[in-house]
Design an enzyme around this catalytic site. Structure first.
Site, PDB file in Angstrom:
ATOM      1  N   ASP A  69      -6.407  -0.391  31.507  1.00 58.19           N
ATOM      2  CA  ASP A  69      -7.108   0.577  32.348  1.00 58.19           C
ATOM      3  C   ASP A  69      -7.238   1.895  31.596  1.00 58.19           C
ATOM      4  OD1 ASP A  69      -8.206   1.145  35.096  1.00 58.19           O
ATOM      5  OD2 ASP A  69      -6.780   2.790  34.896  1.00 58.19           O
TER       6      ASP A  69
HETATM    7  C1  TTP Z   1     -13.988   7.295  27.344  1.00 63.03           C
HETATM    8  C2  TTP Z   1     -14.667   5.971  27.202  1.00 63.03           C
HETATM    9  C3  TTP Z   1     -14.506   4.962  28.140  1.00 63.03           C
HETATM   10  N1  TTP Z   1     -15.142   3.767  27.990  1.00 63.03           N
HETATM   11  C4  TTP Z   1     -15.002   2.691  28.987  1.00 63.03           C
HETATM   12  C5  TTP Z   1     -13.865   1.707  28.725  1.00 63.03           C
HETATM   13  C6  TTP Z   1     -13.703   1.029  30.064  1.00 63.03           C
HETATM   14  O1  TTP Z   1     -14.545  -0.126  30.104  1.00 63.03           O
HETATM   15  C7  TTP Z   1     -14.209   2.082  31.058  1.00 63.03           C
HETATM   16  C8  TTP Z   1     -13.097   2.571  31.933  1.00 63.03           C
HETATM   17  O2  TTP Z   1     -13.003   1.747  33.036  1.00 63.03           O
HETATM   18  P1  TTP Z   1     -11.810   0.755  33.348  1.00 63.03           P
HETATM   19  O3  TTP Z   1     -11.606   0.837  34.815  1.00 63.03           O
HETATM   20  O4  TTP Z   1     -10.631   1.012  32.457  1.00 63.03           O
HETATM   21  O5  TTP Z   1     -12.382  -0.673  32.940  1.00 63.03           O
HETATM   22  P2  TTP Z   1     -13.637  -1.478  33.500  1.00 63.03           P
HETATM   23  O6  TTP Z   1     -13.799  -1.257  34.970  1.00 63.03           O
HETATM   24  O7  TTP Z   1     -14.804  -1.183  32.621  1.00 63.03           O
HETATM   25  O8  TTP Z   1     -13.206  -2.989  33.220  1.00 63.03           O
HETATM   26  P3  TTP Z   1     -11.949  -3.812  33.830  1.00 63.03           P
HETATM   27  O9  TTP Z   1     -11.269  -2.971  34.882  1.00 63.03           O
HETATM   28  O10 TTP Z   1     -12.538  -5.061  34.408  1.00 63.03           O
HETATM   29  O11 TTP Z   1     -11.068  -4.088  32.641  1.00 63.03           O
HETATM   30  O12 TTP Z   1     -14.729   3.159  30.281  1.00 63.03           O
HETATM   31  C9  TTP Z   1     -15.955   3.523  26.892  1.00 63.03           C
HETATM   32  O13 TTP Z   1     -16.528   2.438  26.775  1.00 63.03           O
HETATM   33  N2  TTP Z   1     -16.104   4.502  25.952  1.00 63.03           N
HETATM   34  C10 TTP Z   1     -15.508   5.712  26.051  1.00 63.03           C
HETATM   35  O14 TTP Z   1     -15.700   6.560  25.144  1.00 63.03           O
END
Ligand code: TTP
EC number: 3.6.1.9
Length: 189
Positions: A69
Site C-alpha cells: 500500500d
Molecule cells: C506516488 C506514486 C504512486 N503511484 C501509484 C502506486 C499505487 O498503484 C498507487 C497507490 O495506490 P495503492 O492503494 O497503494 O494501490 P492500488 O489501489 O493502485 O492497487 P492495490 O491496492 O490493488 O495494490 O499509486 C505511482 O504509480 N507512481 C507514483 O509516483
C-alpha cells in the site's frame, strides 16, 4: 508453492516482472480507509497486510502472498488516490514546491508467518504553474496514483529530486520485498 501479488496495480505487476519473479495476480476486496487514526507508516503496513491476508484466505496454504500500500504524506497529512479531478488539483497544488514522503507498506504472508515493513522515500516537487497542473489533469494520469502524480510518467516533469528507493515511489520497494521474501524462504536470485 505459488507467489501471488495481491494487487490491481499494473505498476506493481511491472516491477515484480522486472526482477524476473514468476507470480500470479489476485486482487483483494479490501476498501482502503486513509482516514484511520494511526501514524502514516502504520496505516500503510495495516492496509498492505489487509490486502495480503484477504487474498491469502482464498489460496492454498503453501502459497506466498504479497500485499502493498502506497501513500503520500505531506506535513503529516496522508494523501491517497484522488477521489476526483478537484481532489487531484488540491493535492498537486499543495505538493508543489515542497518535499513530501512516499511510504509503501509491504506484507508477505505465508501459512506460518506474516512479515511486514515499510519504506520511506523523500520526494521534492519543484514549482508548478496552475497551467501545468490543468494540463497534467487532462492527461488522466493522476487519477489512480497516491498524491495524484506518477514519477514513472509525465509526473516526472514535476519531480526535482528524490532521496531513497525509486521503486518504492512507483508502488513496490523491490529491495525491501526481496528481504521479506528471503525471510519467507523465497529467493528471486
Ligand atoms: C506516488 C506514486 C504512486 N503511484 C501509484 C502506486 C499505487 O498503484 C498507487 C497507490 O495506490 P495503492 O492503494 O497503494 O494501490 P492500488 O489501489 O493502485 O492497487 P492495490 O491496492 O490493488 O495494490 O499509486 C505511482 O504509480 N507512481 C507514483 O509516483
Amino acid at each position: 508453492m505459488t507467489i501471488i501479488l495481491a494487487s490491481a496495480s499494473p505498476r506493481r505487476r511491472d516491477l515484480l516482472t522486472q526482477v524476473g519473479c514468476d507470480f500470479v495476480v489476485m486482487t483483494s476486496g479490501v476498501v482502503e480507509d486513509n482516514a484511520q487514526v494511526v501514524p502514516p507508516h502504520e496505516l500503510a503496513i495495516l492496509q498492505a497486510k489487509e490486502k495480503a491476508l484477504d487474498v491469502f484466505s482464498k489460496v492454498q496454504a503453501h502459497d506466498v502472498v504479497i500485499g502493498a500500500d502506497t501513500i503520500v504524506v505531506l506535513d503529516g497529512q496522508v494523501y491517497g488516490k484522488p477521489v476526483d479531478k478537484n481532489d487531484a488539483r488540491r493535492m498537486l497544488t499543495s505538493l508543489a514546491g515542497k518535499e513530501h514522503q512516499v511510504i509503501t507498506g509491504i506484507a508477505v504472508v505465508t501459512a506460518k508467518e506474516i512479515w511486514n515493513d515499510f519504506v520511506v522515500t523523500n520526494v521534492k516537487i519543484g514549482d508548478i504553474t496552475d497551467e501545468e497542473i490543468e494540463a497534467y489533469l487532462t492527461t488522466g494520469e493522476p487519477m489512480d496514483k497516491a498524491g495524484a502524480y506518477a514519477i514513472q510518467g509525465k509526473g516526472a516533469l514535476f519531480v526535482e529530486s528524490i532521496n531513497g528507493c525509486y521503486a518504492n515511489v512507483v508502488g513496490l520497494p523491490l529491495n525491501k520485498l526481496s528481504e521479506l521474501l528471503k525471510k519467507a524462504g523465497v529467493k528471486l536470485l
